[in-house]
Design an enzyme around this catalytic site. Structure first.
Site, PDB file in Angstrom:
ATOM      1  N   CYS A   1      -6.717  19.186 -54.281  1.00 41.82           N
ATOM      2  CA  CYS A   1      -6.922  18.341 -55.448  1.00 41.82           C
ATOM      3  C   CYS A   1      -5.566  17.921 -56.031  1.00 41.82           C
ATOM      4  O   CYS A   1      -4.796  17.258 -55.347  1.00 41.82           O
ATOM      5  CB  CYS A   1      -7.825  19.028 -56.463  1.00 41.82           C
ATOM      6  SG  CYS A   1      -8.500  17.881 -57.713  1.00 41.82           S
TER       7      CYS A   1
ATOM      8  N   HIS B   1     -12.556  19.517 -52.976  1.00 42.99           N
ATOM      9  CA  HIS B   1     -12.397  20.961 -53.143  1.00 42.99           C
ATOM     10  C   HIS B   1     -13.111  21.691 -52.006  1.00 42.99           C
ATOM     11  O   HIS B   1     -14.336  21.857 -52.049  1.00 42.99           O
ATOM     12  CB  HIS B   1     -12.996  21.410 -54.482  1.00 42.99           C
ATOM     13  CG  HIS B   1     -12.199  20.993 -55.670  1.00 42.99           C
ATOM     14  ND1 HIS B   1     -11.190  21.779 -56.189  1.00 42.99           N
ATOM     15  CD2 HIS B   1     -12.239  19.879 -56.439  1.00 42.99           C
ATOM     16  CE1 HIS B   1     -10.651  21.160 -57.223  1.00 42.99           C
ATOM     17  NE2 HIS B   1     -11.274  20.002 -57.393  1.00 42.99           N
TER      18      HIS B   1
ATOM     19  N   GLU C   1     -13.169  24.793 -51.453  1.00 40.58           N
ATOM     20  CA  GLU C   1     -13.739  26.040 -51.975  1.00 40.58           C
ATOM     21  C   GLU C   1     -15.066  25.812 -52.691  1.00 40.58           C
ATOM     22  O   GLU C   1     -15.798  26.777 -52.948  1.00 40.58           O
ATOM     23  CB  GLU C   1     -12.729  26.735 -52.895  1.00 40.58           C
ATOM     24  CG  GLU C   1     -12.583  26.163 -54.280  1.00 40.58           C
ATOM     25  CD  GLU C   1     -11.758  24.887 -54.364  1.00 40.58           C
ATOM     26  OE1 GLU C   1     -11.548  24.398 -55.493  1.00 40.58           O
ATOM     27  OE2 GLU C   1     -11.312  24.383 -53.299  1.00 40.58           O
TER      28      GLU C   1
END
Length: 213
Positions: free
Chosen positions: A89, A193, A195
């Site tokens: 990001c 992202h 994650e």
């Protein structure tokens, strides 16, 4: 020997979720020590470096520069020692030459280009938030097993406008093309992202841990 991954803590970002995703993948693959650290020496010693980031470009860059010796450690580990690097990001955006948000602010300068506000057509909302399919450059090692059409999770209002088209490894369509991922030599970055992107994101993290530039 178990490899180590330094997740840079500079007061910005999704450190916990990023570290947890790395730890989960490392555990499943039987190796890698994940260290969340604000210690430049830990970054220098690590085998791989991850730079997360959430918020405004200028704030994140100021936060990074405020950690005594961290920029120098990143330059040493990533540019001189050529250790595998992943920016996430705003961590990816900081790789650019500059960011244009409430003025012009210098980035790390590792990639040509600048970070600007996205201006989607068709009345689409900003920030760009949610799942979007990727258009992936064929053969990119970080997207092994993640073909074009793979969805990833985005939350952003600004994006990298690359100076070199060859640095772009994936794009997304959001009222126009958005740079979704970059790779240059040993350095990679994702605007999305991983994650937060469930199985596909974990696969990309696994690919990063396996990646030998």
């Amino acid at each position: 020997m178990t490899q180590s991954v330094a997740v840079v803590d500079y007061g910005s970002g999704n450190l916990r979720s990023c570290a947890k995703a790395l730890e989960r993948v490392a555990l499943e693959r039987g190796g890698a020590t994940i260290v969340v650290t604000a210690d430049p020496e830990e970054v220098r010693k690590a085998d791989r470096v991850v730079l997360p980031g959430v918020g405004a470009f200028a704030d994140c860059m100021r936060g990074l520069l405020a950690v005594d010796g961290m920029r120098e450690a990143l330059e040493d580990a990533v540019r001189k020692q050529a250790k595998p690097f992943l920016g996430i990001c705003v961590g990816m955006q900081l790789m650019a030459e500059r960011g244009v948000e409430f003025g012009t602010h210098q980035g790390l300068g590792w990639l040509r280009g600048e970070v600007r506000a996205i201006e989607p057509r068709d009345g689409l909302k900003v920030p760009h938030m949610g799942w979007n399919d990727l258009d992936v450059r064929a053969g990119d090692p970080l997207f092994k097993g993640l073909p074009t059409g793979t969805p990833m999770y985005f939350v952003h209002s600004y994006a990298l406008m690359p100076g070199e088209a060859a640095d772009v490894s994936a794009t997304a369509e959001y009222g126009g093309k958005v740079t979704a991922a970059v790779r240059h030599a040993n350095m990679a970055g994702t605007q999305f992202h991983p994650e937060k992107s469930q199985a596909a994101g974990l696969r990309l993290i696994a690919n990063f841990l396996d990646w030998t530039p």
